[in-house]
Write an enzyme that holds these catalytic residues in place. Structure first.
Site, PDB file in Angstrom:
ATOM      1  N   CYS A 163      -1.641   0.245  -7.664  1.00 26.63           N
ATOM      2  CA  CYS A 163      -1.682  -0.109  -5.932  1.00 26.63           C
ATOM      3  C   CYS A 163      -2.448  -0.427  -5.225  1.00 26.63           C
ATOM      4  CB  CYS A 163      -2.022   1.708  -5.184  1.00 26.63           C
ATOM      5  SG  CYS A 163      -0.499   2.648  -5.821  1.00 26.63           S
ATOM      6  N   GLU A 314     -11.999   8.989   0.712  1.00 26.43           N
ATOM      7  CA  GLU A 314     -12.091   7.509   1.204  1.00 26.43           C
ATOM      8  C   GLU A 314     -13.669   8.031   2.285  1.00 26.43           C
ATOM      9  OE1 GLU A 314      -9.703   4.185   2.901  1.00 26.43           O
ATOM     10  OE2 GLU A 314      -8.272   5.172   2.653  1.00 26.43           O
ATOM     11  N   LYS A 335       0.268   3.402   6.386  1.00 27.50           N
ATOM     12  CA  LYS A 335       1.022   3.994   5.597  1.00 27.50           C
ATOM     13  C   LYS A 335       1.716   5.854   5.557  1.00 27.50           C
ATOM     14  CE  LYS A 335      -1.142   2.526   0.918  1.00 27.50           C
ATOM     15  NZ  LYS A 335      -2.204   2.060   1.201  1.00 27.50           N
TER      16      LYS A 335
END
Length: 413
Positions: A163, A314, A335
């Site tokens: 990714c 994250e 996203k």
């Protein structure tokens, strides 16, 4: 001394639109591009939704004969590269062809062609296989076709790093120019992996959402009810130029590439480590490369996949790097609208980050109704927000523990 690198052209095809303009309008409106899968019969699949391209006319970018010989990921790359070159007002001529290169990353390459070729092999035998099958499958053929199309004879590459492929492609291209190996680079990411192999494989890993009844609500980064990512497809390509080269031809400039970082977790093939130390080191490396302090960043386009561990870790990594400034940042996951475009994500999200800077708009995170544990930053929920963004960061992390971060800033002459 590194040479300065600026962005002069943008091109994209995404689940939200078949151009940067259409896609960015969808982002600013908080519109989801997720819907039922139409590419194959999903009977028996736990997941029946994805972020597909819609009403994409490939014959605008490639003739019918050539289209039959290549996989969709190559077509998407050609389309977005053509748009980016047109946007930049650039054509490669003999004077600098050897100083113009192409780096386009892909996580998977021609997965649909692999599936179709293997089915054909089983039905018809090896003597009926197409001679174009292998060139349609190889991930580096997107860069190869773009290089041929535009006559770029300089550095060429294809990071196949899950990714993070699109981000590393842009980062590598940035370094090619910064360290005087090229003057112009066509760079970004591409993916066309919506196929039974992809959806079935991610279902087996329990990595993707099964919220089939409400596809537009399935991608919900940082939300308590997130249940996995949604597969998307498309391509995002940017044109990078050395500053004096861009100036000489009077190019418009969207922003400057300030820094790039890449690290490995060295932990697990799919899961991030607690606290996401690798991501934190990567953000610090990108800031160091840019010669910037954390407080100079106004916006982060987060990796934000809508998976339980990734989102939580994250956020922890952002807090580690930015300290109290983390709570003054705008942090959003686009996203939530495009789905996870895999190898294309970094290219498309770099474009969103540049648009955020150039237009002064922080994109929203949609479907964020109830933030999950530890997810307490300013995620710009539901609606885009006008604000001055001087510098911004784009995060991408991938299977194999790969982390990649780009830092962009407003261009100041």
């Amino acid at each position: 001394m590194k040479r300065r690198v600026v962005v002069t052209g943008l091109g994209a095809v995404t689940p939200l639109g078949n151009s940067v303009q259409e896609t960015w309008a969808g982002i600013c409106a908080g519109r989801s591009g997720i819907g039922p899968i139409t590419r194959f019969d999903t009977l028996g699949f736990a997941t029946r939704i994805a972020g597909e391209l819609k009403n994409f006319d490939h014959l605008v970018f490639i003739n019918k004969k050539e289209a039959r010989r290549v996989d969709d990921f190559i077509i998407y790359a050609l389309a977005s590269a053509q748009m980016a070159m047109t946007d930049a007002g650039l054509s490669v001529d003999a004077a600098f062809a050897e100083r113009a290169g192409v780096i386009i990353g892909s996580a998977i390459g021609g997965l649909s062609t692999i599936h179709e070729t293997f089915e054909g092999l089983l039905r018809k035998g090896p003597n009926r296989m197409s001679p174009f099958a292998v060139p349609a499958i190889l991930a580096n053929l997107a860069a190869g076709h773009v290089s041929i199309r535009f006559g770029a004879k300089g550095p060429i590459g294809c990071p196949v790093v899950a990714c993070a492929a699109g981000t590393i492609a842009i980062g590598d291209a940035f370094r090619e120019i910064a360290h005087d190996y090229a003057d112009v680079m066509i760079a970004g990411g591409v993916e066309a992996a919506i196929s039974p192999l992809c959806i079935g494989g991610f279902n087996a890993m329990r990595a993707i959402s099964v919220r089939n009844e409400h596809p537009e609500m399935a991608s919900r980064p940082f939300d308590k009810q997130r249940d996995g990512f949604v597969v998307g497809e498309g391509s995002g390509i940017v044109i990078l130029e050395e500053l004096s080269f861009a100036r000489r031809r009077g190019a418009k400039i969207y922003g400057e590439v300030a820094g790039f970082g890449s690290t490995s977790d060295a932990f697990h093939m799919a899961a991030p480590p607690p606290g996401h130390a690798g991501a934190a080191r990567c953000m610090k490396a990108a800031l160091s490369d840019a010669g910037m302090m954390p407080a100079e960043i106004d916006y982060i386009n987060a990796h934000g996949t809508s998976t339980p561990l990734n989102d939580e870790y994250e956020v922890e990594a952002i807090k580690t790097v930015f300290g109290e400034h983390a709570y003054r940042l705008a942090v959003s996951s686009t996203k939530s609208m495009t789905g996870h475009m895999l190898g294309a994500a970094g290219g498309v999200e770099a474009i969103f980050t540049l648009k955020a800077i150039s237009e002064g708009i922080a994109p929203p995170t949609i479907n964020l109704d109830n933030p999950g544990a530890g997810c307490d930053l300013d995620f710009v929920p539901h609606h885009a927000r006008k604000q001055d963004i001087r510098a911004a960061m784009s995060n991408t992390f991938g299977f194999g523990g790969v982390n990649a971060v780009l830092v962009f800033k407003k261009f100041v002459d």
